[in-house]
Design a protein around this motif. Structure first.
Motif, PDB file in Angstrom:
ATOM      1  N   PRO A   1       0.845  -1.099   0.011  1.00 15.06           N
ATOM      2  CA  PRO A   1      -0.059   0.026   0.012  1.00 15.06           C
ATOM      3  C   PRO A   1       0.883   1.288  -0.027  1.00 15.06           C
ATOM      4  N   SER A   2       1.998   1.329   0.561  1.00 16.75           N
ATOM      5  CA  SER A   2       2.737   2.505   0.574  1.00 16.75           C
ATOM      6  C   SER A   2       3.777   2.725  -0.692  1.00 16.75           C
ATOM      7  N   GLN A   3       3.810   1.639  -1.548  1.00 17.94           N
ATOM      8  CA  GLN A   3       4.508   1.662  -2.658  1.00 17.94           C
ATOM      9  C   GLN A   3       3.883   1.524  -3.881  1.00 17.94           C
ATOM     10  N   GLY A   4       4.509   1.739  -4.924  1.00 19.67           N
ATOM     11  CA  GLY A   4       3.898   1.944  -6.307  1.00 19.67           C
ATOM     12  C   GLY A   4       4.596   2.652  -7.417  1.00 19.67           C
ATOM     13  N   SER A   5       4.356   2.969  -8.542  1.00 24.64           N
ATOM     14  CA  SER A   5       5.072   3.598  -9.742  1.00 24.64           C
ATOM     15  C   SER A   5       5.966   2.428 -10.208  1.00 24.64           C
ATOM     16  N   ALA A   6       5.782   1.250 -10.300  1.00 24.64           N
ATOM     17  CA  ALA A   6       6.532   0.090 -10.373  1.00 24.64           C
ATOM     18  C   ALA A   6       7.204  -0.047 -11.821  1.00 24.64           C
ATOM     19  N   THR A   7       6.490   0.621 -12.777  1.00 20.70           N
ATOM     20  CA  THR A   7       6.547   0.255 -14.253  1.00 20.70           C
ATOM     21  C   THR A   7       7.259   1.154 -14.858  1.00 20.70           C
ATOM     22  N   PRO A   8       7.535   0.899 -16.288  1.00 20.99           N
ATOM     23  CA  PRO A   8       8.381   2.097 -16.979  1.00 20.99           C
ATOM     24  C   PRO A   8       7.313   3.127 -17.715  1.00 20.99           C
ATOM     25  N   TRP A   9       6.020   2.849 -17.635  1.00 19.57           N
ATOM     26  CA  TRP A   9       5.173   3.936 -18.136  1.00 19.57           C
ATOM     27  C   TRP A   9       4.181   4.368 -16.914  1.00 19.57           C
ATOM     28  N   ASP A  10       3.757   5.581 -16.846  1.00 18.01           N
ATOM     29  CA  ASP A  10       3.152   6.054 -15.452  1.00 18.01           C
ATOM     30  C   ASP A  10       1.557   5.823 -15.800  1.00 18.01           C
ATOM     31  N   VAL A  11       0.652   6.279 -15.005  1.00 24.69           N
ATOM     32  CA  VAL A  11      -0.586   6.105 -14.831  1.00 24.69           C
ATOM     33  C   VAL A  11      -1.294   6.651 -16.122  1.00 24.69           C
ATOM     34  N   ASN A  12      -0.736   7.705 -16.824  1.00 21.62           N
ATOM     35  CA  ASN A  12      -1.167   8.238 -18.119  1.00 21.62           C
ATOM     36  C   ASN A  12      -0.651   7.609 -19.302  1.00 21.62           C
ATOM     37  N   ILE A  13      -0.016   6.572 -18.968  1.00 19.28           N
ATOM     38  CA  ILE A  13       0.753   5.951 -20.037  1.00 19.28           C
ATOM     39  C   ILE A  13       1.931   6.646 -20.719  1.00 19.28           C
ATOM     40  N   GLN A  14       2.561   7.521 -20.019  1.00 19.34           N
ATOM     41  CA  GLN A  14       3.650   7.979 -20.408  1.00 19.34           C
ATOM     42  C   GLN A  14       4.935   7.539 -19.983  1.00 19.34           C
ATOM     43  N   PRO A  15       5.998   7.559 -20.799  1.00 18.34           N
ATOM     44  CA  PRO A  15       7.237   6.764 -20.617  1.00 18.34           C
ATOM     45  C   PRO A  15       7.998   7.496 -19.234  1.00 18.34           C
ATOM     46  N   LYS A  16       8.516   6.586 -18.683  1.00 23.32           N
ATOM     47  CA  LYS A  16       9.445   7.246 -17.549  1.00 23.32           C
ATOM     48  C   LYS A  16      10.834   7.089 -17.692  1.00 23.32           C
ATOM     49  N   PRO A  17      11.799   7.355 -16.849  1.00 18.35           N
ATOM     50  CA  PRO A  17      13.133   7.157 -17.110  1.00 18.35           C
ATOM     51  C   PRO A  17      13.448   5.572 -17.407  1.00 18.35           C
ATOM     52  N   ALA A  18      12.874   4.971 -16.550  1.00 20.19           N
ATOM     53  CA  ALA A  18      12.990   3.533 -16.761  1.00 20.19           C
ATOM     54  C   ALA A  18      12.780   2.935 -18.297  1.00 20.19           C
ATOM     55  N   TYR A  19      11.973   3.504 -18.939  1.00 18.32           N
ATOM     56  CA  TYR A  19      11.789   3.213 -20.470  1.00 18.32           C
ATOM     57  C   TYR A  19      13.053   3.495 -21.124  1.00 18.32           C
ATOM     58  N   THR A  20      13.292   4.763 -20.717  1.00 17.09           N
ATOM     59  CA  THR A  20      14.824   5.024 -21.581  1.00 17.09           C
ATOM     60  C   THR A  20      15.770   4.507 -21.164  1.00 17.09           C
ATOM     61  N   ALA A  21      16.050   3.737 -20.017  1.00 16.21           N
ATOM     62  CA  ALA A  21      16.888   2.934 -19.486  1.00 16.21           C
ATOM     63  C   ALA A  21      16.886   1.606 -20.203  1.00 16.21           C
ATOM     64  N   ILE A  22      15.639   0.922 -20.346  1.00 19.66           N
ATOM     65  CA  ILE A  22      15.616  -0.282 -20.965  1.00 19.66           C
ATOM     66  C   ILE A  22      15.655  -0.016 -22.421  1.00 19.66           C
ATOM     67  N   TYR A  23      15.514   0.826 -23.200  1.00 18.78           N
ATOM     68  CA  TYR A  23      15.778   1.214 -24.430  1.00 18.78           C
ATOM     69  C   TYR A  23      17.074   1.224 -24.921  1.00 18.78           C
ATOM     70  N   ASN A  24      18.025   1.999 -23.980  1.00 19.08           N
ATOM     71  CA  ASN A  24      19.358   2.078 -24.223  1.00 19.08           C
ATOM     72  C   ASN A  24      19.896   0.835 -23.928  1.00 19.08           C
ATOM     73  N   THR A  25      19.773   0.029 -23.063  1.00 19.03           N
ATOM     74  CA  THR A  25      20.316  -1.128 -22.483  1.00 19.03           C
ATOM     75  C   THR A  25      20.083  -2.268 -23.773  1.00 19.03           C
ATOM     76  N   LEU A  26      18.885  -2.277 -24.185  1.00 20.85           N
ATOM     77  CA  LEU A  26      18.792  -3.136 -25.399  1.00 20.85           C
ATOM     78  C   LEU A  26      19.729  -2.559 -26.791  1.00 20.85           C
ATOM     79  N   LEU A  27      19.822  -1.321 -26.853  1.00 22.15           N
ATOM     80  CA  LEU A  27      20.623  -0.991 -28.040  1.00 22.15           C
ATOM     81  C   LEU A  27      22.083  -1.485 -27.441  1.00 22.15           C
ATOM     82  N   GLY A  28      22.467  -1.606 -26.537  1.00 19.64           N
ATOM     83  CA  GLY A  28      23.758  -2.027 -26.315  1.00 19.64           C
ATOM     84  C   GLY A  28      24.643  -1.046 -25.185  1.00 19.64           C
ATOM     85  N   GLY A  29      23.828  -0.373 -24.392  1.00 17.29           N
ATOM     86  CA  GLY A  29      24.375   0.519 -23.602  1.00 17.29           C
ATOM     87  C   GLY A  29      24.593  -0.338 -22.377  1.00 17.29           C
TER      88      GLY A  29
END
Length: 340
Positions: free
Chosen positions: A312-340
């Motif tokens: 209950p005191s935790q959340g925001s656990a995914t790479p897109w927010d409640v408005n389905i907008q990407p968060k920094p986690a999305y960029t991190a995954i993207y760049n990691t898959l690119l080879g970063g």
């Protein structure tokens, strides 16, 4: 890989370094980048989300695989004995087929989300019901699923057997019985054992390792291990890739099957940065291990995440927010898959 592909990846990598978030019309997506690395990139979904157009727009663009989070569980598919309902699972399978996505079936045997009638059975009838349920479900989806989570969370926090009603009445043999029934019903599907909190070295992962090794020694048809990947930000264990590799060395596939990284509320920029680093660690661990087949997010938007209900005191656990907008986690995954 041809010269055009190399040029394209180089161009996208340059763009990613210039923008905090890759543009929505970027030439590559999480799914296509993962495919270039020989992996799937999936999302846990359920039927209630398929009418959400902003959500499905991202789902269709970014992902190459789906896992039904609830639609194939026992309470959804056989709520009354011998009365099967495949409606919700069929809708997800049809959706995936139309978009050339693979499906991981989830889950055949789990101690949770099981109808009361199952839990009331004596040992003989429970074993019969379990095998019949597996046979009917896996036969119905034969050829439609790439892999099955056959047994989910059979261990406790110490690495010993969870004292579920399955274990109390059937003993440890229910695990082998479940895998053999699944193989008989769907010889073409990969068969996985799934566990939580076993991503790094420790008592639980060692217990899982010993269990899987003993099953293989008995000739039980286990094809892989699904490490769920439910993480708290800043608490990803060390040695994840090395732990995955020891299972791969047994001749098994590994997958990250339910990845999310929860943060203490409220969300802040610093917490976003830690979450992004943790997603990077987990995705990179899969990329490091050749037999890691892929990663599935659980789910990909905070709008549908179940974390706030469990923590209950935790959340925001995914790479897109409640408005389905990407968060920094999305960029991190993207760049990691690119080879970063």
């Amino acid at each position: 890989m041809n010269g055009r592909t190399v040029t394209l990846i180089t161009a996208v990598a340059t763009a990613a370094s210039l923008f905090a978030t890759p543009p929505a019309d970027a030439a590559m997506t999480l799914g296509s980048l993962a495919a270039l690395r020989g992996k799937h990139f999936g999302a846990g979904i359920d039927v209630g989300q398929l009418g959400d157009v902003p959500y499905t727009t991202v789902l269709d663009r970014e992902f190459t695989a789906v896992t039904p989070t609830d639609a194939m569980k026992w309470d959804a598919t056989e709520p009354m004995r011998n009365q099967f309902n495949y409606t919700y699972g069929d809708r997800i399978v049809a959706y995936a087929r139309q978009r050339d996505m693979t499906v991981q079936g989830h889950t055949l045997v789990w101690h949770s989300q099981v109808p009361a009638w199952v839990q009331s059975l004596d040992p003989t009838r429970l074993r019969e019901a379990m095998i019949y349920h597996i046979d009917r479900l896996a036969t119905h989806y034969r050829g439609a699923v790439r892999a099955w989570t056959v047994v989910n969370e059979p261990l406790d926090g110490t690495g010993g057997y969870r004292t579920s009603f399955f274990y109390q009445r059937l003993g440890a043999s229910y695990i082998a019985d479940a895998f053999r029934a699944a193989r008989a019903a769907d010889p073409g599907a990969k068969l996985y054992i799934s566990e939580s909190d076993a991503e790094g070295f420790g008592a639980k992962s060692t217990g899982l390792y010993n269990l899987v090794r003993s099953l293989l020694a008995e000739g039980v048809p286990v094809d892989g291990v699904a490490f769920q990947g439910h993480m708290a930000a800043g608490q990803v264990p060390g040695g994840v890739a090395q732990n995955f590799q020891r299972f791969a060395d047994l001749g098994l596939d590994v997958v990250i099957s339910e990845l999310d990284v929860r943060v203490q509320q409220p969300r802040t920029a610093a917490k976003d940065a830690q979450q992004a680093a943790d997603y990077t660690t987990m995705v990179r661990a899969c990329l490091t291990v050749p037999r890691c087949a892929g990663v599935t997010l659980w789910t990909f938007s905070d709008k549908y995440s179940k974390i706030p209900y469990s923590f209950p005191s935790q959340g925001s656990a995914t790479p897109w927010d409640v408005n389905i907008q990407p968060k920094p986690a999305y960029t991190a995954i993207y760049n990691t898959l690119l080879g970063g």
